[in-house]
Scaffold this motif. Structure first.
Motif, short mmCIF file in Angstrom:
data_model
loop_
_atom_site.label_atom_id
_atom_site.label_comp_id
_atom_site.label_asym_id
_atom_site.label_seq_id
_atom_site.Cartn_x
_atom_site.Cartn_y
_atom_site.Cartn_z
N ASN A 60 0.91 -1.25 0.14
CA ASN A 60 -0.12 -0.12 0.12
C ASN A 60 0.98 1.30 -0.06
N TRP A 61 0.29 2.35 -0.09
CA TRP A 61 0.82 3.56 -0.16
C TRP A 61 0.36 4.53 0.98
N ILE A 62 -0.74 4.23 1.64
CA ILE A 62 -1.40 5.00 2.53
C ILE A 62 -0.69 4.93 3.77
N SER A 63 0.16 3.82 4.08
CA SER A 63 0.77 3.98 5.20
C SER A 63 2.22 4.74 5.21
N THR A 64 2.52 5.21 4.05
CA THR A 64 3.67 6.14 3.97
C THR A 64 3.39 7.57 4.02
N GLU A 65 1.99 8.01 3.72
CA GLU A 65 1.65 9.31 3.75
C GLU A 65 1.09 9.89 5.10
N ASP A 66 1.81 11.12 5.55
CA ASP A 66 1.26 11.83 6.81
C ASP A 66 -0.49 11.87 6.90
N ALA A 67 -0.91 12.03 5.92
CA ALA A 67 -2.32 12.25 6.07
C ALA A 67 -3.31 11.03 6.28
N THR A 68 -2.60 10.10 5.87
CA THR A 68 -3.53 8.77 5.96
C THR A 68 -3.05 7.60 7.00
N LYS A 69 -1.74 7.92 7.28
CA LYS A 69 -1.00 7.04 8.32
C LYS A 69 -1.84 6.80 9.57
N GLU A 70 -2.32 7.70 10.07
CA GLU A 70 -3.20 7.20 11.58
C GLU A 70 -4.49 6.42 10.95
N ALA A 71 -5.12 6.86 9.95
CA ALA A 71 -6.30 5.91 9.49
C ALA A 71 -5.90 4.53 9.20
N TYR A 72 -4.53 4.31 8.68
CA TYR A 72 -3.90 2.96 8.23
C TYR A 72 -3.89 2.28 9.67
N ASN A 73 -3.17 2.77 10.71
CA ASN A 73 -2.87 2.14 11.89
C ASN A 73 -4.12 1.72 12.37
N GLN A 74 -5.26 2.46 12.72
CA GLN A 74 -6.45 2.22 13.16
C GLN A 74 -7.17 1.11 12.30
N LEU A 75 -7.04 1.07 11.11
CA LEU A 75 -7.88 -0.18 10.25
C LEU A 75 -7.05 -1.31 10.43
N ILE A 76 -5.93 -1.22 10.78
CA ILE A 76 -5.20 -2.51 10.76
C ILE A 76 -5.49 -2.94 12.32
N GLU A 77 -5.45 -1.93 13.27
CA GLU A 77 -5.85 -2.53 14.82
C GLU A 77 -7.13 -3.08 14.76
N GLY A 78 -8.16 -2.21 13.88
CA GLY A 78 -9.49 -3.20 14.11
C GLY A 78 -9.70 -4.31 13.50
N PHE A 79 -8.77 -4.43 12.29
CA PHE A 79 -8.68 -5.81 11.78
C PHE A 79 -8.45 -6.92 12.68
N GLU A 80 -7.17 -6.64 13.16
CA GLU A 80 -6.48 -7.64 14.01
C GLU A 80 -7.19 -7.83 15.39
N SER A 81 -7.73 -6.87 15.78
CA SER A 81 -8.87 -7.13 17.07
C SER A 81 -9.77 -8.20 16.95
N THR A 82 -10.22 -8.17 15.70
CA THR A 82 -11.38 -9.01 15.37
C THR A 82 -11.01 -10.43 14.89
N HIS A 83 -9.72 -10.55 14.22
CA HIS A 83 -9.04 -11.50 13.75
C HIS A 83 -7.72 -11.96 14.18
#
Length: 452
Positions: A60-83
């Protein structure tokens, strides 16, 4: 849409460097499949799948961009917490390097399990035969929920090869502070192309801010690269042009649309209404710093400008957003880009990868992503949710989507063609060559790409 597979020889010419190994690196043959989740709107419940630990690599590229990095981190956290049995390993690649690096990595035997893409990248990935059909993995409920305009762009030979994720229609941002300084009504954006140009001239007449930084009326991409070609395509739509006809035949350069578009860009250069040699990241920075009157950009603009300005939400008081002004066609012509999700043909964990894709498409994930970055959804059931239409900003982009056109990416060489097309913009804005001569010089290169 039909594709020929890319040869390994042609792939080796794309880029001389390769990525570090990024596949799941599992040779286990008895992986237990994760059950499909049939709910489009909610995939937040923990799967009853095997307890086997699985690591998936997500390019992906959204984890490398300041504007979307936080959203990316929260999306991954949300998925891993339920899987809890699935771990996502990010393979962050800067956008400008993304397509070539993924192609080289995948064709070299190190394909990531899941890949982001956009409308320019997906045809190349499908054409290189590095991804697999998704309909059976995602299920009919999700497949049938995709917006028709989005689904058409990811269907090849009758098969769904990518999951449209977040569409990004381009609308018109304007700087209210510069409007006031130029004697314009800060609450009345232009509705026609002529008004846009007149306003841009008045703003450019300010010349510089209090710190001596130059002020420009409007930002158009003028640096060599496929994005600049895509923006030329957008400008061409407003002048009544097309890139290909309904049968996919190249018609770029026919009629007057291309000439009119390049004449418009030359006028911006001659009158110093736009910075020359700028790419989109430069233009966004200028808009955020108050030195650009207009910028046509996607729905992620609000979060980008808040971050880049350093003023956060307070910066919202200094700008507005409106539909792209009407030009020759009598309607608001613009384009939409789209982030899409694909699953590698080489992955040994296709079902687990599908669970991740379904989560990213879900209500929980999209409401979160929208809250943080203002994105929309390519699924009918999600895009209509009140949570994604909560303010005038969101409603404006949903309205703009009604007249936004997808890129004609059926041909896997579309991105190469856009890179060639950027030369038209560069020559029109940096030379005094006759516009017809510029077209005659560059157009054959684009035509050669589309020859069968």
């Amino acid at each position: 849409m039909k594709f020929k597979q890319f040869s390994m020889v042609s792939m080796s010419l794309i880029l001389g460097t390769t990525l570090a190994a990024c596949s799941s690196n599992s040779n286990t043959s008895n992986n237990k499949a994760l059950p499909s989740n049939s709910s489009t709107a909610d995939t937040s419940t923990t799967s009853d799948a095997s307890k086997e630990k699985v690591e998936l690599t997500f390019a992906n590229w959204i984890s490398t961009e300041d504007a979307t990095k936080e959203a990316y981190n929260q999306l991954i956290e949300g998925f891993e917490s339920t899987h809890p049995n699935i771990t996502i390993k990010s393979l962050g690649i800067p956008f400008n390097q993304y397509k070539d690096q993924v192609l080289v990595s995948a064709t070299g035997g190190n394909a990531p399990d899941i890949m982001m893409a956009n409308q320019a990248f997906t045809p190349a990935f499908v054409g290189a035969s590095i991804v697999q059909p998704l309909q059976s993995l995602l299920g009919e409920t999700i497949a049938n929920d995709i917006l028709p305009s989005s689904k058409a762009g990811v269907t090849y030979d009758g098969q769904l090869f990518a999951a449209p994720w977040t569409p990004h229609p381009n609308a018109l941002f304007w700087n209210k502070t510069l409007f006031q300084k130029a004697g314009l009504d800060p609450n009345t954006p232009p509705t026609t192309w002529d008004e846009l140009l007149k306003n841009a001239e008045k703003i450019a007449a300010l010349k510089a801010d209090e710190n001596g930084n130059p002020i420009y009326g409007i930002g158009e991409a003028t640096k060599t690269g496929s994005y600049t070609g895509q923006m030329l395509y957008r400008i061409g739509l407003s002048h009544g042009g097309k890139f290909v006809d309904d049968q996919g035949k190249l018609v770029f350069g026919e009629g007057t649309a291309l000439t009119d578009s390049l004449t418009y860009l030359r006028g911006l250069a001659d009158k110093k209404l736009t910075p020359i040699g700028a790419e989109i990241k430069d233009l966004r920075g200028m808009f955020a710093n108050g030195s650009l009157g207009f910028l046509i950009d996607g729905d992620f603009g609000r979060n980008n400008f808040r971050t880049m300005s350093g003023k956060g939400e307070a910066f919202d008081n200094e700008w507005g957003v409106a539909l792209v002004p009407v030009n020759q066609t009598g309607r608001s012509e613009t384009i939409f880009t789209e982030h899409q999700l694909l699953i590698s043909k080489a992955t040994t964990h296709a079902d687990a990868a599908a669970e991740f894709v379904k989560y990213l498409l879900s209500k929980d994930a999209l409401v979160l992503y929208h809250k943080l970055n203002g994105v929309m959804s390519s699924l009918t059931s999600i895009s209509s949710l009140p949570e994604l239409n909560e303010d005038d900003y969101a409603k404006l982009f949903n309205e703009q989507m009604k007249t936004a056109s997808p890129f004609p990416t059926a041909n896997p060489k579309f991105d190469n063609a856009m890179n060639e097309a950027s030369s038209l913009t560069v020559l029109a804005t940096t030379t005094k060559d006759d516009i017809s001569a510029i077209i005659a010089k560059v157009l054959p290169n684009i035509q050669a790409l589309y020859q069968k």
